[in-house]
Write a protein that holds these residues in place. Structure first.
Motif, PDB file in Angstrom:
ATOM      1  N   TYR A 138       3.608   0.743  -6.816  1.00 19.21           N
ATOM      2  CA  TYR A 138       3.394   1.588  -7.995  1.00 19.21           C
ATOM      3  C   TYR A 138       2.742   0.780  -9.119  1.00 19.21           C
ATOM      4  N   PHE A 139       1.732   1.401  -9.785  1.00 16.17           N
ATOM      5  CA  PHE A 139       1.016   0.700 -10.850  1.00 16.17           C
ATOM      6  C   PHE A 139       0.965   1.513 -12.141  1.00 16.17           C
ATOM      7  N   GLY A 140       1.747   2.585 -12.235  1.00 15.99           N
ATOM      8  CA  GLY A 140       1.739   3.421 -13.422  1.00 15.99           C
ATOM      9  C   GLY A 140       2.790   2.993 -14.426  1.00 15.99           C
ATOM     10  N   PRO A 141       2.968   3.795 -15.481  1.00 16.62           N
ATOM     11  CA  PRO A 141       3.987   3.497 -16.493  1.00 16.62           C
ATOM     12  C   PRO A 141       5.386   3.509 -15.876  1.00 16.62           C
ATOM     13  N   GLU A 142       6.215   2.558 -16.297  1.00 22.10           N
ATOM     14  CA  GLU A 142       7.560   2.441 -15.725  1.00 22.10           C
ATOM     15  C   GLU A 142       8.377   3.712 -15.934  1.00 22.10           C
ATOM     16  N   LYS A 143       8.169   4.376 -17.080  1.00 23.19           N
ATOM     17  CA  LYS A 143       8.943   5.580 -17.379  1.00 23.19           C
ATOM     18  C   LYS A 143       8.619   6.728 -16.424  1.00 23.19           C
ATOM     19  N   ASP A 144       7.476   6.668 -15.756  1.00 19.81           N
ATOM     20  CA  ASP A 144       7.076   7.721 -14.827  1.00 19.81           C
ATOM     21  C   ASP A 144       7.448   7.419 -13.382  1.00 19.81           C
ATOM     22  N   LEU A 145       8.004   6.234 -13.150  1.00 18.44           N
ATOM     23  CA  LEU A 145       8.402   5.874 -11.787  1.00 18.44           C
ATOM     24  C   LEU A 145       9.615   6.698 -11.353  1.00 18.44           C
ATOM     25  N   THR A 146       9.489   7.368 -10.221  1.00 19.17           N
ATOM     26  CA  THR A 146      10.589   8.200  -9.713  1.00 19.17           C
ATOM     27  C   THR A 146      10.938   7.780  -8.293  1.00 19.17           C
TER      28      THR A 146
END
Length: 229
Positions: A138-146
């Motif tokens: 995963y390389f997106g914002p941590e808050k969007d990690l699900t």
């Protein structure tokens, strides 16, 4: 095998299949009543509640999951390395078994005891396994990690806002943080461990499954039980 024996064998197989099919139709009538609702079956000890759940589980389908009343809420992470390559499919294989029935009918309980004592630790390790795999890709914002772990943490924080779950990505285990001190999951109360166990089981249930939970109030006071379910 003679032709007559062959015919008898085929007839026997067909009859057995028809008996199973007829029984499955009866089970479907019960499942139609349940559908997507939460249903509570109430009755005294020994009246057949667990047997009824086992009867439904005998249907020719893989989407009926049983969580037995008997549970071993101690996590032995000494063997956690055995689960480092385990995933949700490994959990689902165990969930599809009728552990309660196996305990009653088996003369050799070694296999039952092994699964019953390892499932809690395996659930936790698989949870962290999945989180590590998704996080690494995963390389997106941590808050969007699900992940299953982030989902569990969100629900857990509602149940126990003063206790934080902390994953160890190296050992593939969970610890708990309370009052700035970090403890083993085993330090949780029986009620807290029961909540964690139920959450883990439900998270790994395949979608669109019927889940039968035997004695869902075990170890839980009424307030916690109502909030959880």
């Amino acid at each position: 095998m003679s032709s007559e024996e062959y015919i008898q064998s085929v007839e026997s197989s067909i009859n057995n299949y028809l008996i199973q099919l007829q029984s499955d139709i009866a089970r479907l009538e019960y499942l139609k009543i349940i559908q997507d609702r939460n249903v509570v079956i109430v009755g005294g000890n020994g009246v057949g509640k667990s047997s009824f759940a086992s009867y439904l589980k005998d249907a020719l389908t893989d989407n009926i999951i049983m969580i037995p009343a008997q549970k071993y809420l101690y996590t032995d992470f000494n063997d956690a390395y055995n689960f480092y390559t385990a995933g949700q499919s490994d959990i689902n294989i165990i969930q599809k078994e009728d552990m309660a029935r196996n305990a009653k009918i088996s003369n050799d309980l070694n296999d039952y005891n092994r699964k019953n004592t390892k499932i809690f630790a395996e659930l936790i390790t698989v949870l962290v396994n999945e989180h590590v795999l998704i996080t690494n890709a995963y390389f997106g914002p941590e808050k969007d990690l699900t992940t299953q772990l982030t989902t569990l943490k969100n629900v857990w924080s509602i149940m126990f806002p003063n206790i934080e779950l902390i994953e160890d990505p190296i050992k593939r285990i969970l610890n708990v943080k309370k009052d700035n001190d970090i403890y083993s999951v085993n330090s949780l109360s029986d009620g807290e461990k029961a909540v964690l166990y139920y959450m883990l089981q439900i998270l790994f249930v395949p979608k669109e499954s019927f889940v039968f939970i035997d004695e869902p109030e075990t170890y839980l006071n009424s307030t916690i039980s109502d909030r959880l379910w």
